[in-house]
Design a protein around this motif. Structure first.
Motif, PDB file in Angstrom:
ATOM      1  N   ARG A 171       0.846  -1.203   0.000  1.00 38.55           N
ATOM      2  CA  ARG A 171       0.000   0.000   0.000  1.00 38.55           C
ATOM      3  C   ARG A 171       0.877   1.246   0.000  1.00 38.55           C
ATOM      4  NH1 ARG A 171      -5.335  -0.723   0.685  1.00 38.55           N
ATOM      5  NH2 ARG A 171      -6.052  -2.619   1.729  1.00 38.55           N
ATOM      6  N   GLY A 172       1.923   1.209   0.821  1.00 43.87           N
ATOM      7  CA  GLY A 172       2.836   2.351   0.902  1.00 43.87           C
ATOM      8  C   GLY A 172       3.443   2.662  -0.449  1.00 43.87           C
ATOM      9  N   ALA A 173       3.653   1.627  -1.258  1.00 44.96           N
ATOM     10  CA  ALA A 173       4.253   1.839  -2.575  1.00 44.96           C
ATOM     11  C   ALA A 173       3.183   1.989  -3.647  1.00 44.96           C
ATOM     12  CB  ALA A 173       5.178   0.681  -2.918  1.00 44.96           C
ATOM     13  N   ALA A 174       1.914   2.180  -3.233  1.00 50.11           N
ATOM     14  CA  ALA A 174       0.796   2.383  -4.154  1.00 50.11           C
ATOM     15  C   ALA A 174       0.677   1.272  -5.180  1.00 50.11           C
ATOM     16  CB  ALA A 174       0.922   3.744  -4.853  1.00 50.11           C
ATOM     17  N   LEU A 175       0.916   0.042  -4.704  1.00 50.38           N
ATOM     18  CA  LEU A 175       0.870  -1.089  -5.625  1.00 50.38           C
ATOM     19  C   LEU A 175      -0.193  -2.107  -5.220  1.00 50.38           C
ATOM     20  CD1 LEU A 175       2.401  -2.190  -8.101  1.00 50.38           C
ATOM     21  CD2 LEU A 175       3.931  -3.390  -6.543  1.00 50.38           C
ATOM     22  N   TRP A 176      -0.682  -1.952  -3.982  1.00 51.61           N
ATOM     23  CA  TRP A 176      -1.544  -2.981  -3.404  1.00 51.61           C
ATOM     24  C   TRP A 176      -2.756  -3.297  -4.278  1.00 51.61           C
ATOM     25  CZ3 TRP A 176      -1.728  -6.869  -0.238  1.00 51.61           C
ATOM     26  CH2 TRP A 176      -2.950  -7.337   0.222  1.00 51.61           C
ATOM     27  N   ASP A 177      -3.450  -2.252  -4.719  1.00 50.32           N
ATOM     28  CA  ASP A 177      -4.680  -2.488  -5.472  1.00 50.32           C
ATOM     29  C   ASP A 177      -4.423  -3.238  -6.774  1.00 50.32           C
ATOM     30  OD1 ASP A 177      -6.250  -1.309  -3.558  1.00 50.32           O
ATOM     31  OD2 ASP A 177      -5.977   0.714  -4.381  1.00 50.32           O
ATOM     32  N   GLU A 178      -3.242  -3.036  -7.333  1.00 49.09           N
ATOM     33  CA  GLU A 178      -2.956  -3.689  -8.604  1.00 49.09           C
ATOM     34  C   GLU A 178      -2.554  -5.156  -8.451  1.00 49.09           C
ATOM     35  OE1 GLU A 178      -0.286  -1.045 -11.041  1.00 49.09           O
ATOM     36  OE2 GLU A 178      -0.876   0.357  -9.467  1.00 49.09           O
ATOM     37  N   VAL A 179      -2.008  -5.519  -7.287  1.00 50.47           N
ATOM     38  CA  VAL A 179      -1.452  -6.872  -7.169  1.00 50.47           C
ATOM     39  C   VAL A 179      -2.111  -7.731  -6.104  1.00 50.47           C
ATOM     40  CG1 VAL A 179       0.797  -6.108  -8.003  1.00 50.47           C
ATOM     41  CG2 VAL A 179       0.367  -6.194  -5.543  1.00 50.47           C
ATOM     42  N   LYS A 180      -3.099  -7.168  -5.375  1.00 49.23           N
ATOM     43  CA  LYS A 180      -3.609  -7.902  -4.218  1.00 49.23           C
ATOM     44  C   LYS A 180      -4.201  -9.255  -4.583  1.00 49.23           C
ATOM     45  CE  LYS A 180      -8.041  -5.550  -4.201  1.00 49.23           C
ATOM     46  NZ  LYS A 180      -8.542  -4.205  -3.922  1.00 49.23           N
ATOM     47  N   ASP A 181      -4.653  -9.399  -5.820  1.00 45.26           N
ATOM     48  CA  ASP A 181      -5.265 -10.676  -6.213  1.00 45.26           C
ATOM     49  C   ASP A 181      -4.267 -11.660  -6.791  1.00 45.26           C
ATOM     50  OD1 ASP A 181      -7.759  -9.673  -5.490  1.00 45.26           O
ATOM     51  OD2 ASP A 181      -7.959  -8.670  -7.447  1.00 45.26           O
ATOM     52  N   ARG A 182      -3.029 -11.242  -6.959  1.00 46.53           N
ATOM     53  CA  ARG A 182      -2.045 -12.155  -7.559  1.00 46.53           C
ATOM     54  C   ARG A 182      -0.707 -12.092  -6.837  1.00 46.53           C
ATOM     55  NH1 ARG A 182       0.322  -9.092 -12.689  1.00 46.53           N
ATOM     56  NH2 ARG A 182      -0.565  -7.033 -12.397  1.00 46.53           N
ATOM     57  N   LEU A 183      -0.800 -12.112  -5.522  1.00 48.44           N
ATOM     58  CA  LEU A 183       0.430 -12.020  -4.726  1.00 48.44           C
ATOM     59  C   LEU A 183       1.350 -13.203  -4.952  1.00 48.44           C
ATOM     60  CD1 LEU A 183      -1.082 -10.685  -1.391  1.00 48.44           C
ATOM     61  CD2 LEU A 183       0.344  -9.436  -3.020  1.00 48.44           C
ATOM     62  N   LYS A 184       0.763 -14.333  -5.380  1.00 52.34           N
ATOM     63  CA  LYS A 184       1.592 -15.533  -5.558  1.00 52.34           C
ATOM     64  C   LYS A 184       2.228 -15.600  -6.942  1.00 52.34           C
ATOM     65  CE  LYS A 184       0.897 -17.266  -1.482  1.00 52.34           C
ATOM     66  NZ  LYS A 184       1.875 -16.456  -0.723  1.00 52.34           N
ATOM     67  N   ASP A 185       1.846 -14.649  -7.816  1.00 53.67           N
ATOM     68  CA  ASP A 185       2.423 -14.658  -9.167  1.00 53.67           C
ATOM     69  C   ASP A 185       3.858 -14.161  -9.143  1.00 53.67           C
ATOM     70  OD1 ASP A 185      -0.067 -15.404  -9.774  1.00 53.67           O
ATOM     71  OD2 ASP A 185      -0.532 -13.744 -11.148  1.00 53.67           O
ATOM     72  N   SER A 186       4.583 -14.545 -10.183  1.00 53.73           N
ATOM     73  CA  SER A 186       5.971 -14.102 -10.254  1.00 53.73           C
ATOM     74  C   SER A 186       6.048 -12.593 -10.449  1.00 53.73           C
ATOM     75  CB  SER A 186       6.695 -14.790 -11.411  1.00 53.73           C
ATOM     76  OG  SER A 186       7.929 -14.149 -11.647  1.00 53.73           O
ATOM     77  N   ALA A 187       6.983 -11.991  -9.747  1.00 57.82           N
ATOM     78  CA  ALA A 187       7.166 -10.552  -9.859  1.00 57.82           C
ATOM     79  C   ALA A 187       7.663 -10.162 -11.239  1.00 57.82           C
ATOM     80  CB  ALA A 187       8.143 -10.070  -8.792  1.00 57.82           C
ATOM     81  N   LEU A 188       8.238 -11.143 -11.965  1.00 61.30           N
ATOM     82  CA  LEU A 188       8.796 -10.815 -13.275  1.00 61.30           C
ATOM     83  C   LEU A 188       7.699 -10.548 -14.290  1.00 61.30           C
ATOM     84  CD1 LEU A 188      11.681 -13.417 -13.374  1.00 61.30           C
ATOM     85  CD2 LEU A 188      11.764 -11.029 -12.677  1.00 61.30           C
ATOM     86  N   GLY A 189       6.428 -10.915 -13.950  1.00 61.85           N
ATOM     87  CA  GLY A 189       5.320 -10.667 -14.859  1.00 61.85           C
ATOM     88  C   GLY A 189       4.781  -9.252 -14.766  1.00 61.85           C
ATOM     89  N   LEU A 190       5.261  -8.448 -13.815  1.00 62.52           N
ATOM     90  CA  LEU A 190       4.767  -7.082 -13.662  1.00 62.52           C
ATOM     91  C   LEU A 190       5.379  -6.169 -14.719  1.00 62.52           C
ATOM     92  CD1 LEU A 190       5.071  -6.733  -9.778  1.00 62.52           C
ATOM     93  CD2 LEU A 190       2.999  -7.144 -11.096  1.00 62.52           C
ATOM     94  N   SER A 191       4.715  -5.050 -14.962  1.00 61.01           N
ATOM     95  CA  SER A 191       5.290  -4.071 -15.889  1.00 61.01           C
ATOM     96  C   SER A 191       6.476  -3.385 -15.223  1.00 61.01           C
ATOM     97  CB  SER A 191       4.249  -3.027 -16.253  1.00 61.01           C
ATOM     98  OG  SER A 191       4.055  -2.152 -15.153  1.00 61.01           O
ATOM     99  N   GLY A 192       7.268  -2.672 -16.024  1.00 62.18           N
ATOM    100  CA  GLY A 192       8.463  -2.024 -15.486  1.00 62.18           C
ATOM    101  C   GLY A 192       8.145  -1.090 -14.319  1.00 62.18           C
TER     102      GLY A 192
END
Lengths: 301, 330, 291
Positions: A171-192
């Motif tokens: 949340r502090g990094a303003a990312l929570w809403d975008e990733v909360k449903d896929r916390l178990k996914d690989s981080a390498l799948g995120l955009s830059g």
């Protein structure tokens, strides 16, 4: 000046020319409230880094000469200047990331809350635990999003309420809403841009007192850059932030104080040096040094 | 050999003829070189196939006589024409597994030391020394094993291990000589270490610097960086390297045959003699003539070839999958 | 601030669990160092044992005369067998490497690379069985059969090593000669191979060093050579160093042991010097090409 700045080493003024910045100019109280220490609210932000005549060498090559400046608590300090001017080198010496470079050598002193960062009994792991860093290129670990954030707290034994800690950091990094449903996914799948915010989340998850950002948006598109800048505003106050940037508008938008570095001829070889350090408005509005003026008005660099 | 390109305007008939001759020569040259290269590559494939064929062919009589029961039967009595690979298979598996269990952790540690810990000067010396270890011919290592290592094992290690861990049946009481499954395993350990160490060193060196920096910037100790970033991103490569080491250990004939004692029974104690597939072939083949005996030794070769190919293929497969992942990740 | 978060102004000495973590980390660093020390120690012990026991056997007579006083025929036989093996393996290896780097697309290169890796992984005892079945059975032992066996061991090493240096040849060279209209075979033989020659030679030397100590194929192909007679004829069984060490080590005769130690010393010195030299050369030529 609330922090005791007791220099432990003797300080002889070096022979080579250097620019001393008068860093005791009063800090304007433009709504910046300092952090509270022991329940007392202090008005003048405490000095976090006190760099005293710092010179850095890689082997025989001098990268930086005689940098003296003070970085205050809770503020955002931007380091700007042309490439090769030593701003990143200086940033990396604040949390001893340069130690792994075999030929690295530092002269002068960097005090962190009055403690010499390169002092004899200092543990460099502890330094980095307190002074976090985010790099130019997003470097998420090849693990899940959750594990990226939870990895360092687990190491530190901060295992109670780990899920909360991870959520808070995201949340502090303003990312929570975008990733909360896929916390178990690989981080390498995120955009830059998401990856870079994940790296920031990862850094703040262990609650360091300082965040060093090394051109955190230079690899990102304008929208992602905007998100990072917004994020910096929201992190301000909770963390002392030092950011290196190529982008002058960015420095002007986010920083309270700005330090301008440049390449100066010392003898034969160009060496990085601090030219001017002041409030951001001053640096961009009415800089005292002509070299700063040339740079911020786009005449050089 | 650069050909000076003549400006087209200045062509004369003679030059044109020479050029067309040259063009023709170039076409033939190109075809020829390609053809020879292709033939060499095909020859390599043919050799592999032929190796399989010859070994299976030699084993023919034994395969039709004993079938798959050969794999489990333990009797090996050339005088009565009774042959079985059971105890040899057992010896092969035990010595190789032992070598891998002891050797892989040491080798991976060496890889870590050489890639992440050692100062550049030390690395420049130790790295080639470790590879030198792989260059020692197995026959010399085996000879050293018989005359130096085996007596040492017999006089010092066996009594000590039996004294300290004798309650575990594999550390039985010391035997009359040091030639044993245990000594063979130690020799194989020495052989697998440099293989696994140099591959894992290269793997660790290839872990991106910025990942390691990212981890140490989070206040991680050196070990935590290794455990959290270096090992996970190289794990499949390290497994592949270990499998290559295993393949080497499974197939080593000479050195093992020198120190293993050529026993023909399955024993619990590591200090007893035993034998492996490869060592049995090396030991007994020179004395045989055509017949079931020789064919049974070829059968051992077939088993060895199959095990070796499987471990190798699995290693290649894991190794490739790894490099694919790496390409995507970066 | 929750528990476990240090006061920002505290000295930069370990807080929380860091002291314990550092102790553990240091322990793992020491273990890794010890592992490296063990490997080097084993090398030193083996080489030292060989020198200690082999040095007394060494003399000019030992190297240049035949049995019973010397090992001249074995050295000569090994030289012939290994040399012939090299003559077979080097051109094939380089051609395969050229096929992989200059001609094969990804789909064709895959199976060839796999073949080379498998060939490299085949136990040498199996190669011995193969050579026996192909060249010795129903015929007779010969140095040449041994050479073929060693060539199979050398081939993948030479091919992969050459391929590595060929890949280092800058693709700009290829593009430049293509752009000039130079025929492929001319640029391959005239420019690409010569500029990779240093690396190809190194790979070959390393392969020879590896094959020179191989025993398993030779006990099938060339174990019956007469150690009292110098021979250059590859069509008959040639005495050779590795097989001789192997037989002497099985015989249990102290004089034979002394001779075997001497031979081991000679062989190990040749191999270690060759591979050390080759490695130094390789590092140099790689630097030159990369730089």
């Amino acid at each position: 000046m609330s922090a005791g700045i007791d220099s432990t080493r003797g300080q002889d003024p070096p022979a080579r020319s250097r620019i001393r910045i008068e860093s005791d100019t009063p800090v304007p109280q433009t709504g910046i409230t300092g952090p509270s220490v022991n329940g007392h609210r202090i008005t003048a932000p405490e000095v976090v880094f006190d760099s005293q005549d710092v010179s850095i060498f890689y082997g025989a090559k001098q990268a930086l000469a005689g940098v003296t400046l003070r970085i205050r608590s809770g503020q955002i300090t931007a380091l700007i200047g042309p490439s090769g001017c030593g701003k990143t080198t200086f940033l990396r010496s604040l949390n001893r990331m340069n130690d792994s470079v075999p030929s690295f050598r530092i002269e002068g002193q960097i005090l962190y809350h009055g403690h010499d960062i390169y002092g004899g009994n200092v543990d460099q792991v502890e330094v980095r635990r307190r002074i976090g860093m985010v790099f130019q290129k997003p470097n998420p670990f090849p693990k899940s999003i959750y594990d990226n954030v939870a990895w360092a707290p687990r190491n530190l034994g901060l295992k109670s309420e780990l899920d909360d800690r991870v959520e808070k950091a995201l949340r502090g990094a303003a990312l929570w809403d975008e990733v909360k449903d896929r916390l178990k996914d690989s981080a390498l799948g995120l955009s830059g841009g998401q990856q870079q915010r994940l790296c920031i989340a990862r850094a703040i998850a262990i609650e360091p007192s300082v965040l060093l950002l090394d051109e955190p948006a230079s690899a990102l598109d304008p929208i992602a850059t905007g998100a990072i800048e917004e994020l910096m505003h929201s992190l301000k106050g909770r963390f002392t932030i030092v950011i290196v940037t190529h982008n002058m508008q960015q420095a002007a938008r986010v920083a309270d104080r700005t330090a301008f570095f440049s390449l100066e001829m010392s003898g034969e070889k160009p060496t990085g040096a601090l030219i001017e350090f002041d409030d951001t408005e001053t640096i961009f509005g009415r800089p005292r040094d002509p070299r700063t003026r040339d740079y911020v008005t786009g005449r050089f660099g | 050999m650069s050909t000076p390109a003549a400006p087209p305007a200045l062509q004369n008939p003679r030059a044109a003829r020479a050029r067309s001759r040259r063009k023709k020569a170039d076409r033939i040259g190109d075809r020829l070189l390609f053809g020879i290269c292709l033939a060499a590559a095909i020859l390599a494939i043919a050799v592999i196939v032929l190796i399989g064929y010859e070994v299976v062919n030699g084993a023919g009589p034994a395969i039709s006589k004993f079938g798959l029961g050969f794999l489990v039967h333990q009797d090996w009595q050339p005088n009565f024409k009774i042959f079985g690979a059971g105890s040899l298979l057992f010896g092969t598996v035990v010595t190789s597994t032992f070598a891998l269990l002891l050797g892989a952790p040491i080798a991976i540690s060496i890889g870590l030391y050489l890639s992440l810990l050692a100062p550049a000067g030390v690395r420049g010396i130790v790295s080639p020394l470790v590879e030198m270890l792989a260059a020692i011919p197995s026959v010399i290592l085996g000879f050293w094993g018989v005359l130096v290592l085996a007596p040492f094992v017999h006089e010092h290690m066996e009594p000590w291990l039996h004294g300290a861990f004798g309650f575990i049946p594999i550390f039985g009481s010391p035997e009359t000589t040091g030639a044993s499954i245990f000594t063979a395993s130690l020799i194989l350990t020495i052989m697998v270490i440099p293989i696994i160490a140099s591959i894992s060193r290269d793997l660790f060196l290839a872990v991106p610097r910025d990942l390691q920096d990212g981890a140490s910037a989070l206040g991680a100790t050196r070990w935590e960086v290794v455990r959290g970033v270096v090992l996970p991103s190289t794990s499949s490569g390290v497994v592949a390297a270990s499998l290559l080491g295993l393949g080497r250990a499974l197939g080593e004939a000479i050195a093992v045959s020198q120190v293993v004692g050529a026993g023909s029974a399955i024993q619990t104690s590591l200090f007893k003699t035993g034998d492996t597939l490869a060592a049995r072939i090396a030991n007994q083949f020179p004395g045989t003539g055509p017949g079931l005996y020789q064919s049974s030794l070829f059968y051992l070769g077939v088993i060895l070839l199959v095990i070796g190919l499987i471990s190798n293929l699995v290693a290649q497969w894991i190794g490739r999958r790894f490099s694919y992942e790496g390409a995507v990740a970066r | 601030m929750s528990a476990g978060i240090p006061d920002p102004a505290a000295p930069l000495t370990p807080t929380g669990n860091l002291r314990r973590r550092q102790v553990f980390s240091k322990m793992t660093e020491y273990s890794a160092t010890i592992a490296a020390v063990i490997a080097v120690a084993v090398l030193v012990i083996v080489v030292f044992s060989v020198i200690q026991r082999g040095a007394s056997a060494l003399s000019l007579d030992f190297v240049f005369t035949a049995a019973p006083t010397g090992i001249g025929p074995e050295l000569l036989g090994t030289a012939v067998i290994v040399g012939l093996g090299m003559v077979i393996a080097m051109p094939l290896g380089v051609l395969i490497a050229l096929f992989l780097t200059e001609y094969a697309g990804n789909r064709a290169a895959g199976p060839i690379r796999l073949t080379l890796d498998l060939m490299n992984g085949i136990p040498s005892i199996i190669i011995g069985l193969f050579i026996f079945g192909l060249l010795v059975d129903h015929k007779q032992q010969s140095g040449l059969a041994g050479s073929v066996g060693l060539a199979i061991i050398m081939l993948p090493l030479i091919a992969r090593g050459s391929q590595e240096v060929l890949l280092l040849v800058p693709s700009s060279i290829r593009e430049a000669s293509d752009a000039l209209g130079v025929a492929r075979w001319r640029s391959v033989l005239g420019i690409i191979v010569p500029s990779a020659l240093g690396g190809i030679v190194t790979a070959t030397v390393l392969a020879v060093a590896r094959a020179a100590g191989e025993t398993a194929p030779l006990i099938f192909a060339s174990s019956l050579g007469d150690p009292s007679k110098f021979s250059l004829n590859p069509l008959e069984a040639l005495p050779n160093v590795p097989v001789r060490i192997f037989t002497l080590s099985e015989e249990g005769n102290p004089e034979g042991f002394a001779q075997a130690w001497g031979m081991s010393l000679v062989l190990i010195s040749l191999i270690l010097f060759a591979s050390l030299g080759a490695r130094a050369l390789l590092a140099r030529s790689k630097r030159k090409m990369a730089g």
